[in-house]
Design a protein around this motif. Sequence first.
Motif, mmCIF file in Angstrom:
data_model
loop_
_atom_site.group_PDB
_atom_site.id
_atom_site.type_symbol
_atom_site.label_atom_id
_atom_site.label_comp_id
_atom_site.label_asym_id
_atom_site.label_seq_id
_atom_site.Cartn_x
_atom_site.Cartn_y
_atom_site.Cartn_z
ATOM 1 N N ARG A 1 1.045 -1.291 -0.120
ATOM 2 C CA ARG A 1 0.119 -0.139 0.317
ATOM 3 C C ARG A 1 1.289 0.899 -0.149
ATOM 4 O O ARG A 1 1.280 1.529 0.821
ATOM 5 C CB ARG A 1 -0.898 0.397 1.299
ATOM 6 N N SER B 1 1.320 5.691 -0.192
ATOM 7 C CA SER B 1 0.435 6.482 0.381
ATOM 8 C C SER B 1 1.002 7.894 -0.223
ATOM 9 O O SER B 1 2.021 7.857 -0.094
ATOM 10 C CB SER B 1 0.371 6.513 1.940
ATOM 11 N N THR C 1 -4.722 12.993 1.469
ATOM 12 C CA THR C 1 -3.717 11.897 1.184
ATOM 13 C C THR C 1 -4.398 11.351 -0.134
ATOM 14 O O THR C 1 -5.913 11.261 -0.426
ATOM 15 C CB THR C 1 -3.589 10.549 2.003
ATOM 16 N N ASP D 1 -3.784 7.270 -1.343
ATOM 17 C CA ASP D 1 -3.563 5.834 -1.909
ATOM 18 C C ASP D 1 -3.218 5.018 -2.656
ATOM 19 O O ASP D 1 -4.779 5.219 -3.243
ATOM 20 C CB ASP D 1 -3.679 5.205 -0.365
#
Length: 116
Positions: A19, A21, A77, A79
């Motif tokens: 993942r 970010s 943010t 992601d």
Amino acid sequence: QVQLVESGGGLVQAGGSLRLSCAASGSCFRLSTLGWYRQVPGKQRELVAQITSGFLRNYGDSVKGRFTISRDNAKNTVDLQMSSLNPEDTGVYLCWVRTYAANEYWGQGTQVTVSS
């Protein structure tokens, strides 16, 4: 001015997940289109995924069905959830923003390496 800082890259085995970010500074984040691109030496920078201010998503053909882009306007943010990774996904992943004024900004990038 917008500054972008990516995190979450690393080394993973084929079939695994990562993942990424990206944290953005600056105002009017919610009006911007956000995205991730991939850079591999000797190749053109390619689109991985984009998400508009209206949460419409667009993916590169090679990642459809495996990657998911999301955004959190409260946290500024964006992601990228990557699954079923394969060695062809290896590269530097760059966060990208296009503001409502059509200005574009890039992060420094984070390296993703997928081993076979």
